[in-house]
Design a protein around this motif. Structure first.
Motif, PDB file in Angstrom:
ATOM      1  N   ARG A  82      62.731 -87.800  42.048  1.00  0.00           N
ATOM      2  CA  ARG A  82      63.789 -86.579  41.940  1.00  0.00           C
ATOM      3  C   ARG A  82      65.171 -87.320  41.912  1.00  0.00           C
ATOM      4  O   ARG A  82      65.388 -85.872  41.442  1.00  0.00           O
ATOM      5  CB  ARG A  82      63.059 -85.758  44.099  1.00  0.00           C
ATOM      6  N   GLU A  83      65.212 -87.965  42.361  1.00  0.00           N
ATOM      7  CA  GLU A  83      66.821 -88.534  41.927  1.00  0.00           C
ATOM      8  C   GLU A  83      66.676 -88.262  40.654  1.00  0.00           C
ATOM      9  O   GLU A  83      67.925 -88.234  39.888  1.00  0.00           O
ATOM     10  CB  GLU A  83      67.233 -89.667  42.612  1.00  0.00           C
ATOM     11  N   PHE A  84      66.026 -89.143  40.006  1.00  0.00           N
ATOM     12  CA  PHE A  84      66.232 -88.794  38.108  1.00  0.00           C
ATOM     13  C   PHE A  84      66.161 -87.213  38.097  1.00  0.00           C
ATOM     14  O   PHE A  84      66.676 -86.723  36.867  1.00  0.00           O
ATOM     15  CB  PHE A  84      64.634 -90.048  37.676  1.00  0.00           C
ATOM     16  N   LEU A  85      65.982 -86.882  38.136  1.00  0.00           N
ATOM     17  CA  LEU A  85      65.501 -85.447  37.589  1.00  0.00           C
ATOM     18  C   LEU A  85      67.328 -84.462  38.142  1.00  0.00           C
ATOM     19  O   LEU A  85      67.238 -83.799  37.434  1.00  0.00           O
ATOM     20  CB  LEU A  85      64.460 -84.705  38.549  1.00  0.00           C
ATOM     21  N   GLU A  86      67.137 -85.174  39.683  1.00  0.00           N
ATOM     22  CA  GLU A  86      69.070 -84.202  39.704  1.00  0.00           C
ATOM     23  C   GLU A  86      69.928 -84.778  39.177  1.00  0.00           C
ATOM     24  O   GLU A  86      70.828 -84.089  38.676  1.00  0.00           O
ATOM     25  CB  GLU A  86      69.294 -84.306  40.977  1.00  0.00           C
ATOM     26  N   MET A 114      72.913 -82.656  43.852  1.00  0.00           N
ATOM     27  CA  MET A 114      72.770 -81.950  45.225  1.00  0.00           C
ATOM     28  C   MET A 114      72.132 -82.712  45.784  1.00  0.00           C
ATOM     29  O   MET A 114      72.299 -84.073  45.758  1.00  0.00           O
ATOM     30  CB  MET A 114      71.253 -81.682  44.604  1.00  0.00           C
ATOM     31  N   GLU A 115      72.480 -82.703  47.360  1.00  0.00           N
ATOM     32  CA  GLU A 115      72.842 -83.224  48.185  1.00  0.00           C
ATOM     33  C   GLU A 115      71.116 -83.814  48.863  1.00  0.00           C
ATOM     34  O   GLU A 115      70.194 -82.745  49.017  1.00  0.00           O
ATOM     35  CB  GLU A 115      73.678 -82.861  49.978  1.00  0.00           C
ATOM     36  N   ILE A 116      71.045 -85.254  48.828  1.00  0.00           N
ATOM     37  CA  ILE A 116      69.184 -85.450  49.465  1.00  0.00           C
ATOM     38  C   ILE A 116      69.902 -85.241  51.223  1.00  0.00           C
ATOM     39  O   ILE A 116      70.171 -85.944  51.661  1.00  0.00           O
ATOM     40  CB  ILE A 116      68.710 -87.033  48.709  1.00  0.00           C
ATOM     41  N   ASP A 117      68.174 -84.264  51.614  1.00  0.00           N
ATOM     42  CA  ASP A 117      68.393 -84.340  52.908  1.00  0.00           C
ATOM     43  C   ASP A 117      67.760 -85.604  53.458  1.00  0.00           C
ATOM     44  O   ASP A 117      66.374 -85.789  52.992  1.00  0.00           O
ATOM     45  CB  ASP A 117      67.289 -82.944  53.265  1.00  0.00           C
ATOM     46  N   LYS A 118      67.875 -86.401  54.317  1.00  0.00           N
ATOM     47  CA  LYS A 118      67.725 -87.939  55.038  1.00  0.00           C
ATOM     48  C   LYS A 118      66.346 -87.826  55.637  1.00  0.00           C
ATOM     49  O   LYS A 118      64.802 -88.346  54.982  1.00  0.00           O
ATOM     50  CB  LYS A 118      68.448 -88.428  55.651  1.00  0.00           C
ATOM     51  N   GLU A 119      65.735 -86.463  56.237  1.00  0.00           N
ATOM     52  CA  GLU A 119      64.886 -86.676  57.349  1.00  0.00           C
ATOM     53  C   GLU A 119      63.265 -86.011  56.094  1.00  0.00           C
ATOM     54  O   GLU A 119      62.130 -86.805  56.494  1.00  0.00           O
ATOM     55  CB  GLU A 119      65.346 -85.681  57.603  1.00  0.00           C
ATOM     56  N   LYS A 120      64.181 -85.446  55.180  1.00  0.00           N
ATOM     57  CA  LYS A 120      62.789 -85.009  54.728  1.00  0.00           C
ATOM     58  C   LYS A 120      62.736 -85.907  52.973  1.00  0.00           C
ATOM     59  O   LYS A 120      60.971 -86.250  52.711  1.00  0.00           O
ATOM     60  CB  LYS A 120      63.067 -84.176  53.238  1.00  0.00           C
ATOM     61  N   GLU A 121      63.287 -86.904  52.986  1.00  0.00           N
ATOM     62  CA  GLU A 121      63.439 -88.621  52.420  1.00  0.00           C
ATOM     63  C   GLU A 121      62.041 -89.564  53.110  1.00  0.00           C
ATOM     64  O   GLU A 121      61.208 -89.908  52.585  1.00  0.00           O
ATOM     65  CB  GLU A 121      64.587 -88.974  51.669  1.00  0.00           C
ATOM     66  N   GLU A 122      62.633 -89.012  54.513  1.00  0.00           N
ATOM     67  CA  GLU A 122      61.353 -90.071  55.610  1.00  0.00           C
ATOM     68  C   GLU A 122      59.611 -89.765  54.879  1.00  0.00           C
ATOM     69  O   GLU A 122      59.570 -90.071  55.076  1.00  0.00           O
ATOM     70  CB  GLU A 122      61.533 -90.027  56.601  1.00  0.00           C
ATOM     71  N   PHE A 172      55.039 -82.604  40.667  1.00  0.00           N
ATOM     72  CA  PHE A 172      55.892 -81.728  39.982  1.00  0.00           C
ATOM     73  C   PHE A 172      55.485 -81.619  38.952  1.00  0.00           C
ATOM     74  O   PHE A 172      54.436 -82.029  38.213  1.00  0.00           O
ATOM     75  CB  PHE A 172      57.418 -83.178  39.496  1.00  0.00           C
ATOM     76  N   ARG A 173      55.295 -79.886  39.409  1.00  0.00           N
ATOM     77  CA  ARG A 173      55.304 -78.721  38.445  1.00  0.00           C
ATOM     78  C   ARG A 173      55.881 -78.506  37.035  1.00  0.00           C
ATOM     79  O   ARG A 173      57.275 -78.123  37.174  1.00  0.00           O
ATOM     80  CB  ARG A 173      54.338 -77.792  39.526  1.00  0.00           C
ATOM     81  N   ILE A 230      67.439 -82.314  34.589  1.00  0.00           N
ATOM     82  CA  ILE A 230      66.338 -81.747  34.591  1.00  0.00           C
ATOM     83  C   ILE A 230      65.684 -80.630  35.161  1.00  0.00           C
ATOM     84  O   ILE A 230      65.393 -81.356  36.477  1.00  0.00           O
ATOM     85  CB  ILE A 230      65.253 -83.001  34.277  1.00  0.00           C
ATOM     86  N   GLU A 231      65.436 -79.307  35.411  1.00  0.00           N
ATOM     87  CA  GLU A 231      66.077 -78.510  36.294  1.00  0.00           C
ATOM     88  C   GLU A 231      64.400 -77.508  36.061  1.00  0.00           C
ATOM     89  O   GLU A 231      63.677 -76.091  36.461  1.00  0.00           O
ATOM     90  CB  GLU A 231      66.665 -77.838  36.554  1.00  0.00           C
ATOM     91  N   CYS A 232      63.133 -78.594  35.226  1.00  0.00           N
ATOM     92  CA  CYS A 232      62.163 -77.402  35.372  1.00  0.00           C
ATOM     93  C   CYS A 232      60.515 -77.865  35.886  1.00  0.00           C
ATOM     94  O   CYS A 232      59.728 -77.051  35.629  1.00  0.00           O
ATOM     95  CB  CYS A 232      61.729 -77.521  33.593  1.00  0.00           C
ATOM     96  N   PHE A 233      61.445 -78.418  36.811  1.00  0.00           N
ATOM     97  CA  PHE A 233      59.848 -79.002  37.775  1.00  0.00           C
ATOM     98  C   PHE A 233      60.075 -78.351  38.994  1.00  0.00           C
ATOM     99  O   PHE A 233      61.280 -78.371  39.580  1.00  0.00           O
ATOM    100  CB  PHE A 233      59.991 -80.214  37.611  1.00  0.00           C
TER     101      PHE A 233
END
Length: 154
Positions: free
Chosen positions: A19-23, A1-9, A44-45, A27-30
């Motif tokens: 988020r990167e660890f889960l990706e 999955m590509e990370i959106d740099k704008e959202k990262e800011e 993270f729910r 691990i897709e349950c969150f």
């Protein structure tokens, strides 16, 4: 999955690492909920299956040094009289299991918390994942006893 740099800011460093660890570990349950606050809080729910029950789980991460893992054991069942009845038991559990702390929310939810500390530079999502595993083991072992105390009418 590509990370959106704008959202990262708009996310704090620890949230990005989590988020990167889960990706990376698939691990897709969150589900990620970002709060619009000064601390850049991210939640993270997920859910945990314990003894046939589905328990809501949240990992709260922000810009402080604290990360909170929280499992909702029982929603809205601990009213004032029940709290007084359970206080000794919960205190005993809090003293016995140093990683976990039981709390009762203002709404009467019985919650299990684990609080970890880490600055951005030494935040370790793998440790969070390991603590989640320990939480599941603990609940598999203690959940029946906890709930018997919750439902006890004494």
């Amino acid at each position: 999955m590509e990370i959106d740099k704008e959202k990262e800011e708009i996310m704090n460093t620890k949230t990005i690492k989590m988020r990167e660890f889960l990706e990376v570990n698939k691990i897709e349950c969150f589900e990620l909920q970002k709060m619009e606050d000064e601390q850049q809080t991210a939640i993270f729910r997920s859910r945990m299956q314990v003894k046939g029950q589905t328990l809501p789980l949240a990992i709260l991460i922000d810009t402080s040094v604290y990360t909170l893992l929280q499992v909702q054991i029982a929603p809205e069942v601990i009213k004032e009289d029940k709290f007084l009845q359970l206080a000794s038991f919960l205190n005993e559990m809090n003293n016995k299991y140093r990683l976990f702390k039981f709390v009762v929310s203002p709404d009467g939810d019985l919650l299990l918390n684990a609080c970890l500390t880490a600055k951005d530079s030494n935040f370790d999502p793998a440790l969070i994942n390991a603590i989640l595993g320990e939480t599941l083991k603990f609940l598999e072992s203690e959940y029946p006893r906890i709930m018997s105390k919750v439902w006890d009418e004494k």
